[in-house]
Design an enzyme around this catalytic site. Structure first.
Site, PDB file in Angstrom:
ATOM      1  N   GLU A 172       6.539  -6.463  -8.092  1.00  0.00           N
ATOM      2  CA  GLU A 172       7.077  -5.112  -8.282  1.00  0.00           C
ATOM      3  C   GLU A 172       7.086  -4.439  -6.911  1.00  0.00           C
ATOM      4  OE1 GLU A 172       3.869  -5.802  -8.562  1.00  0.00           O
ATOM      5  OE2 GLU A 172       3.107  -4.261  -7.195  1.00  0.00           O
ATOM      6  N   SER A 185      -1.815   2.292   8.189  1.00  0.00           N
ATOM      7  CA  SER A 185      -1.442   1.209   7.256  1.00  0.00           C
ATOM      8  C   SER A 185      -0.062   0.620   7.521  1.00  0.00           C
ATOM      9  CB  SER A 185      -1.512   1.725   5.817  1.00  0.00           C
ATOM     10  OG  SER A 185      -0.754   2.909   5.674  1.00  0.00           O
ATOM     11  N   LYS A 237       0.569  -4.783   3.799  1.00  0.00           N
ATOM     12  CA  LYS A 237       0.905  -5.519   2.571  1.00  0.00           C
ATOM     13  C   LYS A 237       0.905  -7.042   2.769  1.00  0.00           C
ATOM     14  CE  LYS A 237       2.072  -2.091  -0.418  1.00  0.00           C
ATOM     15  NZ  LYS A 237       2.440  -0.952   0.394  1.00  0.00           N
TER      16      LYS A 237
HETATM   17  C1  LIG Z   1       2.274   0.437   0.058  1.00  0.00           C
HETATM   18  C2  LIG Z   1       1.761   1.223   1.188  1.00  0.00           C
HETATM   19  C3  LIG Z   1       0.656   2.104   1.043  1.00  0.00           C
HETATM   20  C4  LIG Z   1      -0.006   2.384  -0.281  1.00  0.00           C
HETATM   21  O1  LIG Z   1      -0.582   1.296  -0.905  1.00  0.00           O
HETATM   22  P1  LIG Z   1      -2.163   1.073  -0.953  1.00  0.00           P
HETATM   23  O2  LIG Z   1      -2.324  -0.015  -1.933  1.00  0.00           O
HETATM   24  O3  LIG Z   1      -2.796   2.353  -1.397  1.00  0.00           O
HETATM   25  O4  LIG Z   1      -2.593   0.700   0.407  1.00  0.00           O
HETATM   26  C5  LIG Z   1       0.173   2.749   2.172  1.00  0.00           C
HETATM   27  N1  LIG Z   1       0.755   2.590   3.373  1.00  0.00           N
HETATM   28  C6  LIG Z   1       1.823   1.765   3.562  1.00  0.00           C
HETATM   29  C7  LIG Z   1       2.412   1.650   4.919  1.00  0.00           C
HETATM   30  C8  LIG Z   1       2.361   1.062   2.473  1.00  0.00           C
HETATM   31  O5  LIG Z   1       3.422   0.267   2.667  1.00  0.00           O
END
Ligand SMILES: *Cc1c(COP(=O)(O)O)cnc(C)c1O
Length: 399
Positions: free
Chosen positions: A117, A381, A95
């Site tokens: 948000e 992610s 993020k």
């Molecule tokens: C917010 C989040 C996601 C999902 O958001 P995307 O916009 O689909 O990437 C995925 N993994 C993590 C660790 C997140 O914090």
């Protein structure tokens, strides 16, 4: 240093990816969106802006994030699996890549107030962090239900100096938080910059956030070429709104030999409650964009379900809707249960505790057909620290 370039997948000038995307907003919001679009155009290829972004990405976020060869899980599945370690970024997920760039943009344009948000609180924490860094006032909109279940992240945001508004309307989750953030923005556009956390919302957000996350795939492409001397066969990422996935896929989409696969939240199963906007939804309009949506016969938006709050969203970024129909990207899903198995599996095999969201992409290794001897990159992610309390309630180890 990364600077975006024009791509064949850029939206048209009204923000349409095919029939998806666009700017379906009340008239009162149009001036702010047109201004934002102008502002984005002015920095999109601006070397000075991107040099500043690059400086923070390196020294503050800790980029480039490693591409790690996961030997133990590779041996088990019979493929060669590399993990892109977005979990090692400052604040624990991808993020921050987007927030740092939008924050610098806001600062440059002279805004003093930021709103955002958040669902699980990851985007809220990243935004509060960057506001502290750049000396910007920060207000976060979060569903009351999420405020209750993500207590620690709410405390983190407050510690970082942000104000957190608990949203009591609707299902009291991410969808409603975004409604309220948009509502607040409409009456405060003059001095307030709205940082959206994924590739959703009205144009230019989906394109802008995608450009800011594309650093992931840009690095991964160079790293795999350096380590393996060739491109991967498959690239996997989980999908909530779709920002980590599009960021990872962006620099592989034009390579015909690479298959990009986005993994949606299968929740309790494909015929039960889930977050599979593509598999189970239909085109519709939410939060200013046309995309696939979970909806009932009257077009009322349905509640999504996923064990991971970050994937618990009834819509999906419009660019994914386009790639789905266009077949440039493949999509599949993983259930809560499969994701939890992968969460434990990666922890025990590699000593890496992934976020519940990322565990969905990992889990797909066990579902994928014809995986033998393939070269695969998975985007991790985020890290699992934020999920420890929930994990402790679900998992019981007999020691
Ligand atoms: C917010 C989040 C996601 C999902 O958001 P995307 O916009 O689909 O990437 C995925 N993994 C993590 C660790 C997140 O914090």
């Amino acid at each position: 240093m990364y600077i975006p370039s024009e791509s064949q997948f850029d939206p048209d000038q009204n923000g349409h990816f095919g029939i998806f995307g666009g700017r379906y907003v009340p008239e009162t919001l149009m001036p702010a969106l047109l201004k934002l679009e102008e502002e984005y155009k002015s920095i999109r290829f601006d070397k000075e802006f991107w040099t500043e972004v690059d400086g923070y990405l390196r020294d503050y976020v800790g980029r480039p994030s490693p591409l790690y060869f996961a030997k133990n899980i590779s041996d088990e599945v019979g493929a060669k699996v590399y993990l892109k370690r977005e979990d090692l970024n400052h604040t624990g997920a991808h993020k921050v890549n987007n927030v740092i760039a939008q924050g610098l943009m806001a600062k440059r344009l002279g805004y003093k107030k930021i709103i955002a948000e958040t669902g699980a609180g990851q985007h809220g924490v990243a935004t509060a962090t960057i506001c502290a860094l750049l000396d910007l006032e920060c207000e976060i909109f979060m569903g009351a239900k999420d405020v209750a279940r993500q207590e620690l992240n709410v405390f983190r945001m407050k510690l970082l100096g942000a104000k957190v508004n608990a949203v009591e309307s609707g299902s009291k989750t991410l969808k409603d938080a975004m409604n309220d953030a948009i509502r607040h923005w409409v009456t405060n556009t003059r001095d307030t910059f709205y940082i959206i956390g994924t590739i959703a919302g009205p144009h230019p957000y989906p394109m802008m956030v995608r450009d800011f996350q594309a650093i992931i795939g840009y690095e991964a492409r160079a790293q795999i070429l350096q380590k393996e001397g060739r491109l991967p066969d498959h690239v996997l990422a989980c999908i909530g709104g779709g920002s980590n996935a599009i960021g990872m896929f962006q620099h592989f989409l034009e390579d015909k030999e690479v298959e990009c696969i986005g993994i949606e939240a299968g929740g309790l199963g494909i015929d039960s409650k889930n977050g599979c906007s593509l598999k189970k939804g239909r085109p519709g309009i939410l939060h200013g964009q046309m995309s696939y949506l979970l909806q009932d016969g009257d077009g009322q938006v349905l509640e999504a379900h996923s064990i991971s709050a970050g994937l618990d969203y009834p819509g999906i970024g419009p660019e994914h809707a386009f790639h789905h129909d266009n077949k440039t990207i493949s999509y599949d899903y993983v259930t809560d249960e499969e994701a939890m198995d992968a969460f434990v599996w990666l922890s025990r095999k590699e000593g890496i505790i992934p976020a519940f969201e990322s565990a969905h992409a990992i889990a797909y290794l066990k579902k994928m057909p014809n995986i033998k001897d393939k070269l695969i990159i998975i985007n991790v992610s985020g890290r699992g620290d934020k999920d420890m309390i929930q994990a402790k309630e679900i998992l019981h180890f007999n020691d």
